[in-house]
Design an enzyme around this catalytic site. Structure first.
Site, short mmCIF file in Angstrom:
data_model
loop_
_atom_site.label_atom_id
_atom_site.label_comp_id
_atom_site.label_asym_id
_atom_site.label_seq_id
_atom_site.Cartn_x
_atom_site.Cartn_y
_atom_site.Cartn_z
N SER A 141 0.77 -1.22 0.17
CA SER A 141 0.21 0.06 0.14
C SER A 141 0.69 1.27 0.08
CB SER A 141 -0.82 0.05 1.26
OG SER A 141 -1.53 -1.08 1.41
N1 SAH Z 1 -0.37 -4.70 4.01
C1 SAH Z 1 0.19 -5.25 3.01
C2 SAH Z 1 -0.61 -5.05 1.60
C3 SAH Z 1 -1.16 -6.09 0.93
S1 SAH Z 1 -2.00 -5.87 -0.21
C4 SAH Z 1 1.82 -4.65 2.79
O1 SAH Z 1 2.07 -3.98 3.49
O2 SAH Z 1 2.39 -5.17 1.94
C5 SAH Z 1 -3.62 -6.80 0.29
C6 SAH Z 1 -3.43 -8.45 0.57
O3 SAH Z 1 -4.60 -8.92 1.14
C7 SAH Z 1 -2.70 -9.15 -0.59
O4 SAH Z 1 -1.51 -9.76 -0.27
C8 SAH Z 1 -4.00 -10.26 -0.65
O5 SAH Z 1 -3.51 -11.57 -1.17
C9 SAH Z 1 -4.40 -10.23 0.64
N2 SAH Z 1 -6.02 -10.58 0.70
C10 SAH Z 1 -7.00 -10.50 0.01
N3 SAH Z 1 -7.98 -11.17 0.66
C11 SAH Z 1 -7.62 -12.02 1.75
C12 SAH Z 1 -8.22 -12.66 2.55
N4 SAH Z 1 -9.33 -13.05 2.37
N5 SAH Z 1 -7.37 -13.19 3.65
C13 SAH Z 1 -6.27 -12.92 3.86
N6 SAH Z 1 -5.35 -12.02 2.81
C14 SAH Z 1 -6.25 -11.51 1.78
#
Ligand code: SAH
Length: 250
Positions: free
Chosen positions: A96
């Site tokens: 993000s």
């Molecule tokens: N906080 C992260 C941003 C990741 S983007 C960082 O600092 O890098 C959002 C993430 O949510 C993705 O990796 C995606 O795979 C995950 N995601 C989406 N749906 C999800 C679910 N039901 N359970 C766990 N993770 C999920």
């Protein structure tokens, strides 16, 4: 394979000179390091200065100052690590934008300097936001549904020596009931509605911050407080997050 140190090319020679007396550097959470070590603190500081125009929480700014974002992105992208942009982390996902991470954690803290109990994050991705949360809480549990990213986040957090952040492989839509309740729940992926499991696992007095398709047309940041009088819901500014998906991807 270890990641390269922060690129020298980002630092004009003048900035590297020893003429200026240096302040003692803040304690920094380091990820994978080659030991060659030119530090990235000046570019990171510039990002923090920009964030400080919109973020009032000194606790959030200090936490973000301490986590080296360039250690969480692929080596080809390290030069962009301190720009205020989302970056690809593989598997079609993104880390993000720093100002979104800061804004959401500031909302989650709700004026407190630290979290008073366990924090749950949905969507570990590369582990960056979890590392920032790890500066502000005793225990952080982070769920990720893509196994490749679970491994990536764990490796990044291990390299940071952050032992209070645990990454769990599983469908975050179900939360992580094993150690609930949580004083704070934050999601980095947006669905059509806030899953009931999250609300069930939120402690009384706790706060949840998540993107959601509030009115079916526009994804927005949602803040929910669990109070003795019920759930208090606020719909804040529009945002753009990757979709919250059910099930796991091994
Ligand atoms: N906080 C992260 C941003 C990741 S983007 C960082 O600092 O890098 C959002 C993430 O949510 C993705 O990796 C995606 O795979 C995950 N995601 C989406 N749906 C999800 C679910 N039901 N359970 C766990 N993770 C999920």
């Amino acid at each position: 394979m270890s990641k390269p140190s922060f690129p020298v090319t980002l630092f004009p020679r003048a900035l590297l000179g020893t003429a200026m007396p240096r302040k003692a550097p803040p304690k920094v959470v380091r990820g994978v390091d080659t030991g060659v070590g030119l530090d990235s603190s000046r570019v990171r500081e510039r990002l923090i200065e920009k964030l400080a125009k919109e973020i009032n929480s000194t606790a959030v700014l200090e936490a973000m100052r301490r986590v080296e974002r360039h250690r969480f992105v692929d080596s080809a992208l390290v030069t962009q690590a301190y720009e205020d942009t989302a970056l690809p982390i593989g598997f079609g996902q993104t880390i993000s934008k720093p100002n979104v991470v800061a804004r959401m954690i500031e909302l989650l803290l709700n004026g407190q300097p630290r979290f008073s109990g366990k924090v749950l994050e949905i969507g570990s991705g590369c582990g960056y936001q979890a590392a920032v949360l790890g500066q502000l809480a005793r225990h952080v549990f982070s769920m990720e549904r893509i196994e490749g990213l679970v491994l990536k986040a764990r490796a990044n957090l291990k390299a940071c020596e952050l032992t209070n952040v645990q990454v769990k492989f599983g469908d975050g839509m179900l939360g992580f009931p094993d150690v609930a309740p949580y004083v704070a729940i934050i999601a980095a992926a947006g669905g059509e509605a806030i899953p009931h499991a999250w609300l069930d696992q939120l402690a009384m007095g706790g706060r949840l911050v998540a993107p959601s398709w509030a009115d079916n047309k526009q994804q927005a940041l949602i803040v929910i407080d669990k109070t003795p009088h019920g759930l208090m819901r606020q719909v804040l500014e529009p945002v753009q997050f990757v979709p919250l998906k059910s099930g796991i991807l091994a």
